[in-house]
Write a protein that holds these residues in place. Structure first.
Motif, PDB file in Angstrom:
ATOM      1  N   LEU A 216       6.785 -11.993   0.039  1.00 33.72           N
ATOM      2  CA  LEU A 216       7.070 -13.308  -0.541  1.00 33.72           C
ATOM      3  C   LEU A 216       8.584 -13.452  -0.597  1.00 33.72           C
ATOM      4  O   LEU A 216       9.273 -12.654  -1.239  1.00 33.72           O
ATOM      5  N   HIS A 217       9.090 -14.449   0.118  1.00 31.20           N
ATOM      6  CA  HIS A 217      10.537 -14.628   0.223  1.00 31.20           C
ATOM      7  C   HIS A 217      10.837 -16.111   0.345  1.00 31.20           C
ATOM      8  O   HIS A 217      10.301 -16.784   1.231  1.00 31.20           O
ATOM      9  N   GLU A 218      11.685 -16.610  -0.553  1.00 34.27           N
ATOM     10  CA  GLU A 218      12.077 -18.032  -0.550  1.00 34.27           C
ATOM     11  C   GLU A 218      10.870 -18.955  -0.429  1.00 34.27           C
ATOM     12  O   GLU A 218      10.860 -19.907   0.358  1.00 34.27           O
ATOM     13  N   GLY A 219       9.852 -18.642  -1.218  1.00 31.39           N
ATOM     14  CA  GLY A 219       8.688 -19.523  -1.293  1.00 31.39           C
ATOM     15  C   GLY A 219       7.713 -19.428  -0.148  1.00 31.39           C
ATOM     16  O   GLY A 219       6.753 -20.191  -0.065  1.00 31.39           O
ATOM     17  N   LYS A 220       7.962 -18.467   0.771  1.00 35.63           N
ATOM     18  CA  LYS A 220       7.046 -18.312   1.914  1.00 35.63           C
ATOM     19  C   LYS A 220       6.413 -16.923   1.887  1.00 35.63           C
ATOM     20  O   LYS A 220       7.073 -15.947   1.511  1.00 35.63           O
ATOM     21  N   LEU A 221       5.166 -16.877   2.309  1.00 36.47           N
ATOM     22  CA  LEU A 221       4.446 -15.608   2.380  1.00 36.47           C
ATOM     23  C   LEU A 221       4.350 -15.238   3.857  1.00 36.47           C
ATOM     24  O   LEU A 221       3.773 -15.960   4.664  1.00 36.47           O
ATOM     25  N   ARG A 222       4.946 -14.091   4.218  1.00 33.45           N
ATOM     26  CA  ARG A 222       4.958 -13.702   5.631  1.00 33.45           C
ATOM     27  C   ARG A 222       4.310 -12.335   5.783  1.00 33.45           C
ATOM     28  O   ARG A 222       4.583 -11.426   5.002  1.00 33.45           O
ATOM     29  N   GLU A 223       3.460 -12.204   6.785  1.00 33.89           N
ATOM     30  CA  GLU A 223       2.825 -10.918   7.041  1.00 33.89           C
ATOM     31  C   GLU A 223       3.792 -10.041   7.819  1.00 33.89           C
ATOM     32  O   GLU A 223       4.319 -10.444   8.859  1.00 33.89           O
ATOM     33  N   LEU A 224       4.053  -8.843   7.287  1.00 31.91           N
ATOM     34  CA  LEU A 224       4.978  -7.936   7.968  1.00 31.91           C
ATOM     35  C   LEU A 224       4.241  -7.121   9.027  1.00 31.91           C
ATOM     36  O   LEU A 224       3.083  -6.759   8.838  1.00 31.91           O
ATOM     37  N   ARG A 225       4.939  -6.863  10.124  1.00 34.13           N
ATOM     38  CA  ARG A 225       4.383  -5.944  11.123  1.00 34.13           C
ATOM     39  C   ARG A 225       4.494  -4.526  10.571  1.00 34.13           C
ATOM     40  O   ARG A 225       5.325  -4.260   9.705  1.00 34.13           O
ATOM     41  N   ARG A 226       3.674  -3.621  11.110  1.00 36.35           N
ATOM     42  CA  ARG A 226       3.701  -2.239  10.607  1.00 36.35           C
ATOM     43  C   ARG A 226       5.113  -1.663  10.644  1.00 36.35           C
ATOM     44  O   ARG A 226       5.525  -0.955   9.740  1.00 36.35           O
ATOM     45  N   ASP A 227       5.844  -1.938  11.713  1.00 39.66           N
ATOM     46  CA  ASP A 227       7.177  -1.321  11.852  1.00 39.66           C
ATOM     47  C   ASP A 227       8.227  -1.965  10.945  1.00 39.66           C
ATOM     48  O   ASP A 227       9.356  -1.505  10.876  1.00 39.66           O
ATOM     49  N   GLU A 228       7.846  -3.031  10.253  1.00 37.68           N
ATOM     50  CA  GLU A 228       8.795  -3.659   9.319  1.00 37.68           C
ATOM     51  C   GLU A 228       8.626  -3.132   7.890  1.00 37.68           C
ATOM     52  O   GLU A 228       9.456  -3.407   7.027  1.00 37.68           O
ATOM     53  N   VAL A 229       7.524  -2.437   7.648  1.00 40.78           N
ATOM     54  CA  VAL A 229       7.236  -2.022   6.270  1.00 40.78           C
ATOM     55  C   VAL A 229       7.987  -0.737   5.911  1.00 40.78           C
ATOM     56  O   VAL A 229       7.942   0.217   6.656  1.00 40.78           O
TER      57      VAL A 229
END
Ligand code: ADP
Ligand code: ADP
Length: 229
Positions: A216-229
């Motif tokens: 959750l960032h600046e009012g948006k919910l974004r699904e992270l890729r495995r390599d971003e976690v």
């Protein structure tokens, strides 16, 4: 069907002339048995989102469906009953009632469902045993260690066999080792009972163990890729 479905969810806190828009147009679907981590900076709106998903607060716009039921269409009493039956909550602090024993604390949600004392006691006892607290039934929260209190809180969240457990930093108040134990316990209960988990966490090492990671960032919910976690 989805355990939780949120559609175009918006929340603006308004107190007098002060308006705090937190997010607008968030959508999220949690399938049965799915585990979802929610990451985000402090103040991003994670707790707000969890409160809306759990029917503890009302969205400014959009709808939340819990096990197919439209939350806004229910009376307060019906919403409360649905929450008690289909959802479990775990917070950073255990929120156990200090005057009651571990067993009594875990029995309460079952009794609220109208179950007999004997059945409630049996189920609470079995669950406390499965979280390793079979020897702590008669202890009050003040007589339990931090990890034991949080395990009792997990037992209380699961005792009505909810479709989904919503956790707001459920291990955030524990040392690393105890946090890992409580987290593994939640995952084990998820696997055993197909209870969905939606956990707000700061710990990426824990988030990585879940099926999906959302930020959750600046009012948006974004699904992270495995390599971003
Ligand atoms: P997070 O859980 O990600 O730290 P919160 O959901 O607690 O974020 O808060 C998101 C924003 O909403 C923050 O700016 C916070 O100050 C504001 N907020 C939270 N609760 C309230 C409230 N009851 N009244 C007014 N503003 C609030
Ligand atoms: P930790 O090692 O996690 O810090 P504590 O030192 O708080 O745990 O407690 C050790 C054990 O003693 C725990 O299992 C707890 O249940 C038990 N205990 C702690 N305080 C009390 C008390 N006042 N009465 C009974 N048992 C207690």
């Amino acid at each position: 069907p989805a355990v939780i479905h949120a559609e175009h969810l918006g929340k603006t806190y308004a107190e007098g002339s002060l308006r705090t828009p937190v997010f607008d147009g968030l959508s999220l679907t949690v399938a049965k048995g799915e585990t979802v981590a929610i990451l985000g900076a402090s103040g991003a709106g994670k707790s707000t989102l969890l409160h809306l998903l759990g029917g503890l607060d009302t969205p400014t716009s959009g709808e939340v469906y819990v096990v197919g039921q439209k939350m806004s269409a229910l009376s307060d009493a019906a919403r409360g009953a649905l929450r008690n039956k289909s959802l479990g909550f775990v917070y950073q602090f255990h929120h156990l009632l200090p005057e009651f024993t571990a067993l009594e604390n875990v029995m309460l949600p079952v009794l609220l469902n109208g179950t007999s004392v004997q059945d409630a006691s049996q189920r609470a006892r079995a669950l406390l045993e499965s979280v390793g607290l079979g020897h702590r039934l008669a202890h009050k929260p003040g007589e339990l260690s931090g990890g034991e209190r949080q395990r009792a809180a997990v037992a209380r969240a699961l005792v009505n066999r909810p479709a989904c457990v919503l956790g707001d930093e459920p291990t955030g108040n524990l040392d690393e080792k105890t946090a890992a134990i409580v987290f593994e316990l939640m995952l084990a209960l998820n696997r055993e009972h197909h209870t969905s988990l939606v956990l707000v966490t700061h710990a990426r090492s824990l988030a990585r163990r879940m099926d999906r990671v959302l930020e959750l960032h600046e009012g948006k919910l974004r699904e992270l890729r495995r390599d971003e976690v």
